[in-house]
Enzyme design. Structure first.
Site, mmCIF file in Angstrom:
data_model
loop_
_atom_site.group_PDB
_atom_site.id
_atom_site.type_symbol
_atom_site.label_atom_id
_atom_site.label_comp_id
_atom_site.label_asym_id
_atom_site.label_seq_id
_atom_site.Cartn_x
_atom_site.Cartn_y
_atom_site.Cartn_z
ATOM 1 N N GLY A 59 57.500 47.001 -7.054
ATOM 2 C CA GLY A 59 56.871 46.704 -8.338
ATOM 3 C C GLY A 59 56.030 47.864 -8.826
ATOM 4 N N ASN A 60 55.146 47.578 -9.763
ATOM 5 C CA ASN A 60 54.228 48.597 -10.272
ATOM 6 C C ASN A 60 52.890 47.951 -10.590
ATOM 7 O OD1 ASN A 60 54.347 47.604 -13.118
ATOM 8 N ND2 ASN A 60 56.473 48.316 -12.977
ATOM 9 N N ARG A 61 51.968 48.737 -11.108
ATOM 10 C CA ARG A 61 50.592 48.275 -11.273
ATOM 11 C C ARG A 61 50.319 47.629 -12.635
ATOM 12 N NH1 ARG A 61 47.671 50.462 -7.040
ATOM 13 N NH2 ARG A 61 48.614 52.281 -6.018
#
Length: 405
Positions: free
Chosen positions: A212-214
């Site tokens: 995923g990412n932030r």
């Protein structure tokens, strides 16, 4: 930050078990800078006492048409004239009926009838009462009269079962009032349908892990709220663990493939699409059926990755000339160069370029700064602002382009 500084807000509380939430709402309105006057119906006073609200507001609570004083002999008229915004929360079926038919047999209904300021209502009642054709006729009449609704939610009711009719959360009500004030009531997108994506996608490695990412989803949610405040019918497709925004159809997904499906299904009927989600560029080629265990005889794990679908580009290929498509370019270097390349390649009408390497305006922050890129036009930099204010500015720019075209 919600800013209601100096606003005169009259809070009407009618008979409902949800009346206890009105005390929280009153406190939030005051915290946001508003001056609050409370009007209680007789039924509401059975749930929450006038003293509660008098203590919070430091103002006498209006409960009775016939409690005039020599200083203010026509109290309900003076309160109506004082009001900048009226909010009925909770709004019972009874009070909605009185408002729809112009009845004025107590302090609340009489003051509302005399109020020319914008009116908001947040209904709360049993689901059968809310869905009753008579109530829905009254709601339709009030909407036609220009009353703004903060729709009830679905959840556990006082009767012991789940259904529609729960009072919107106090924070959502404050958001709605704040958005209305920020837009000055301008319905620049009235009659438009807006589709928004938000959050970072999660691409499964095994049943418990993902790539995923932030991205927090805050920018997408701000765009959805701003679009609704400007009068649009809004659908939000999101991965973010944030509460569903009031009055916005919310669709929850996790992966890029799921988001692509939901966005594609709704794209043809959307006038404006805002692709604010941070879609993962890669996903595991295979997802393990069981949790991958750490093996004592290995030092690492090799993952075979494959590209995820390019949702924005696929929508760009489907876009009609009467549709508007906005993409986001979250970059850490060569901001304008990278965003310009995406604008040329993706088929979008506009790109919002933002520097996510700056923690003050990056993923998860409450503020943002973007540069808007449009074909054959000079870049337009929007200064650092809260994501709510920035979303409103972006949508105003889109509304201008739609009007000019």
């Amino acid at each position: 930050m919600k800013n209601l500084n100096g606003m005169h807000i009259t809070l009407y509380v009618s008979g409902s078990i949800a009346a206890y939430k009105s005390a929280v709402l009153c406190r939030l309105l005051i915290k946001a800078g508003a001056d609050v006057q409370v009007v209680l119906t007789a039924a509401a006073a059975q749930f929450v006492t006038p003293l509660t609200f008098q203590t919070l507001t430091q103002r006498p609570v209006l409960t009775d048409l016939f409690s005039a004083t020599s200083e203010d002999p026509i109290k309900h008229i003076s309160v109506a004239d004082w009001t900048d915004i009226a909010i009925v929360a909770p709004a019972s079926a009874d009070l909605l009926a009185k408002m729809a038919h112009g009845l004025a047999d107590d302090a609340a209904s009489s003051t509302l009838l005399a109020t020319v300021a914008p009116k908001f209502v947040a209904p709360a009642m049993n689901s059968h009462m809310w869905q009753n054709p008579a109530t829905q006729r009254n709601v339709a009449q009030l909407r036609a009269d220009g009353v703004h609704f903060i729709d009830p939610g679905v959840g556990f009711l006082a009767e012991g079962y789940s259904g529609s009719g729960r009072l919107a959360e106090p924070e959502a009500i404050v958001d709605a009032l704040s958005d209305f004030i920020r837009t000055s009531g301008q319905q620049l997108l009235a009659g438009r349908t807006v589709l928004v994506s938000a959050g970072g996608t999660r691409e499964a490695i095994d049943p418990v892990r993902y790539i995923g990412n932030r991205s927090s989803g805050k920018m997408g949610y701000a765009l959805a709220r701003a679009a609704r405040a400007l009068g649009a019918q809004v659908t939000l497709v999101t991965t973010a663990p944030l509460p569903d925004p009031s009055g916005i159809a919310t669709v929850r997904v996790e992966s890029a493939a799921q988001m692509q499906q939901e966005m594609t299904d709704r794209f043809a009927t959307s006038d404006i699409t805002l692709m604010a989600a941070a879609v993962a560029d890669f996903a595991p080629a295979e997802v393990a059926k069981h949790k991958i265990k750490k093996q004592p005889d290995t030092t690492g794990l090799d993952l075979q990755l494959q590209k995820t679908p390019d949702i924005l580009a696929s929508l760009g290929k489907r876009k009609r000339s009467d549709q508007f498509l906005l993409g986001f370019a979250a970059e850490t270097d060569d901001l304008l160069k990278n965003a310009s390349a995406k604008l040329a390649a993706k088929g979008a009408d506009m790109f919002a370029a933002n520097d996510v390497s700056n923690p003050a305006i990056g993923f998860g922050s409450d503020n943002n700064r973007v540069t808007l890129l449009t074909k054959d036009e000079d870049p337009l930099q929007l200064e650092t602002a809260s994501k709510d204010d920035l979303a409103l500015n972006i949508l105003k720019q889109i509304a201008i382009k739609l009007r000019d075209n």
